[in-house]
Design a protein around this motif. Sequence first.
Motif, short mmCIF file in Angstrom:
data_model
loop_
_atom_site.label_atom_id
_atom_site.label_comp_id
_atom_site.label_asym_id
_atom_site.label_seq_id
_atom_site.Cartn_x
_atom_site.Cartn_y
_atom_site.Cartn_z
N MET A 36 1.30 -19.73 19.90
CA MET A 36 2.02 -19.79 21.18
C MET A 36 2.89 -18.56 21.38
N ALA A 37 3.46 -18.04 20.28
CA ALA A 37 4.31 -16.85 20.39
C ALA A 37 3.49 -15.66 20.87
N ASN A 38 2.26 -15.53 20.34
CA ASN A 38 1.39 -14.44 20.76
C ASN A 38 1.05 -14.57 22.24
N LEU A 39 0.84 -15.80 22.69
CA LEU A 39 0.55 -16.04 24.11
C LEU A 39 1.71 -15.60 24.98
N GLN A 40 2.91 -15.97 24.59
CA GLN A 40 4.09 -15.59 25.38
C GLN A 40 4.28 -14.09 25.42
N GLU A 41 4.01 -13.44 24.32
CA GLU A 41 4.12 -11.98 24.29
C GLU A 41 3.11 -11.34 25.24
N THR A 42 1.88 -11.86 25.23
CA THR A 42 0.85 -11.32 26.11
C THR A 42 1.20 -11.52 27.58
N VAL A 43 1.67 -12.72 27.91
CA VAL A 43 2.06 -13.00 29.30
C VAL A 43 3.21 -12.10 29.73
N ALA A 44 4.21 -11.97 28.86
CA ALA A 44 5.37 -11.13 29.21
C ALA A 44 4.97 -9.67 29.41
N LYS A 45 4.00 -9.19 28.65
CA LYS A 45 3.58 -7.79 28.74
C LYS A 45 2.72 -7.55 29.97
N ARG A 46 1.73 -8.44 30.21
CA ARG A 46 0.79 -8.21 31.31
C ARG A 46 1.30 -8.71 32.65
N PHE A 47 2.13 -9.74 32.60
CA PHE A 47 2.62 -10.35 33.85
C PHE A 47 4.15 -10.43 33.78
N PRO A 48 4.83 -9.31 33.87
CA PRO A 48 6.29 -9.30 33.69
C PRO A 48 7.05 -10.09 34.73
N ASP A 49 6.43 -10.36 35.88
CA ASP A 49 7.13 -11.11 36.93
C ASP A 49 7.07 -12.62 36.71
N VAL A 50 6.25 -13.08 35.79
CA VAL A 50 6.12 -14.51 35.52
C VAL A 50 7.37 -15.01 34.81
N GLU A 51 7.94 -16.09 35.33
CA GLU A 51 9.12 -16.70 34.70
C GLU A 51 8.65 -17.72 33.67
N MET A 52 9.16 -17.63 32.45
CA MET A 52 8.79 -18.53 31.37
C MET A 52 9.98 -19.38 30.96
N ALA A 53 9.70 -20.66 30.67
CA ALA A 53 10.72 -21.57 30.17
C ALA A 53 10.05 -22.57 29.25
N GLN A 54 10.81 -23.15 28.34
CA GLN A 54 10.27 -24.15 27.43
C GLN A 54 10.85 -25.50 27.78
N GLY A 55 10.05 -26.37 28.36
CA GLY A 55 10.45 -27.74 28.61
C GLY A 55 9.67 -28.66 27.69
N GLU A 56 9.09 -29.73 28.26
CA GLU A 56 8.16 -30.55 27.47
C GLU A 56 7.05 -29.69 26.90
N THR A 57 6.61 -28.72 27.73
CA THR A 57 5.58 -27.76 27.35
C THR A 57 6.06 -26.38 27.75
N LEU A 58 5.28 -25.36 27.46
CA LEU A 58 5.58 -24.04 27.99
C LEU A 58 5.37 -24.07 29.49
#
Length: 540
Positions: free
Chosen positions: A1-23
Amino acid sequence: MANLQETVAKRFPDVEMAQGETLELNVSDKQLHDLVTTLRNEFGYDNLRALIGMDWGEQLGVVYYIVNSATYEMIRLKTVADSRENPFLHSISDLYAIAGVYEREVYDFYGIKFIGNPDMRRLFLRNDWVGFPFRKDYNADPQVNPVRLDHEEVEDTTVYYEEDANGNIVEKQRVIFSPEQFVVNIGPQHPATHGVLRLRTAVDGETITKIDLYLGYIHRGIEKLCEGQGYPQTLHYTDRLDYLSAMINRHGLCLCIEKAMGLEIPRRAQVIRVIMDELNRINSHLLAMGTFCMDLGATTMLFYPLRERERILDIFEKTTGARMTFNYNTIGGVMADLDANFVSDVKALLEVMPKAIKEYNKVFTGNIIAKNRMEGVGALSKEDAISYNITGPTARAAGWNYDVRRARPYGIYNELDFNVVTRTGGDSMDRFKARITEMEESCKIIAQLIDNIPEGDICAKVPKIIKLPEGHWFQEVETGKGAFGCYIESTGTAQPFRLKLNSPCFPLAAVVDHLVSGNKIADLITIGGSLDYIVPDIDR
């Protein structure tokens, strides 16, 4: 999951990420398709579990839940349309087969048009319906939308939307059935459709070339009604969806509300709930087997499973007072304690089930006519099961080892010893055999609990008026038909801002066209019966 978040943050910097029940990912519509493509192709999120239309007041949009079919990890995505007056979002129907009808449902109720979806007709309501009833500003005045008793003319064209080279949205038309095609109606009044379901079927002689699915004949607007009800009042609707999994459906909505409340359920109530769920699962499979055999002309076989089903209904009636819509689970536990003869009655059922299952196999499963009608008919691949969001025995018969009780355990299922039943052929025979084996596993679960029901309270103390905190929650349970999901979004009041009931039978109906094309009309009856969908669960 950490690798996924890193990829999303790098390729899609405008995407807002938060951790609730799920990512949780908040993404603009312009980036949605690229983001979902990345999640699907690079990280295995190949199953679209839910697609939920939303009206947040100033904005219309969609909430998606996507799942990795191998690890069962889930991600929540949220996107909004740029305009409320003429809302558009990009379709993901090219990535997930089930998205085609899920997006049609959102268009039907919210008016959001999906660019790239090949069929933007209404799905449950008439094509001449005025407005979009799930919007918060919908005008329900009967003068605006009178009850129409006239016959609706069926049009054999639909619209779809594309973007041209300049980014402009262009509306185009597509023909559903050409004048040269011979189209017959199967349903809505036909015993083999198991309810008022209409299949407009194009045939070439006896061979089916295409099916156009017509839904909504018993649409009751349950999700819309729930927005005006208190949380305890919403529970009874769940018994009236898949009425053969009524106990399990209600358990699912209770779990979702209890999760939001942070409520701890008494141990006795948890054990009772699981026993009742497994009895309900056996009950569902028994009737599915019997009616399926009757569809194929083996009327005698219908009476064998009904014999054991009557025993289960007698057990339910003694404790709940009902034989179909039980209204038994409640927020915090169960409504009433077990009947004095419950344990002995259940043990008597467990004693007869092994012999009964041998009888079912002797009378029907090994019959040469049954084999010819079922083996190799309507085969569903594992990949298609995942893409069409098929769950339950139908998915497991195709080789997808997905069972909510194991993938995301609830109640006390993580303490129990049972096998997830999978097969590899994915045809009508495998679906039939999967249900027989699942009944054996349900008996195993009940046997582990029936002598170990603890003493204690049957319900936790809950406030007279239940208000959920502001937020959103998603909960699934495993019914006799598959994964039943409940999504609640709350603004902190005593009524849900949005309550979505994610039906397992809806995808089962949506996959019919895919399974029957190229088969005979008689095979349609076999395939439909083996899928075991329930129309009130589809229409809601």
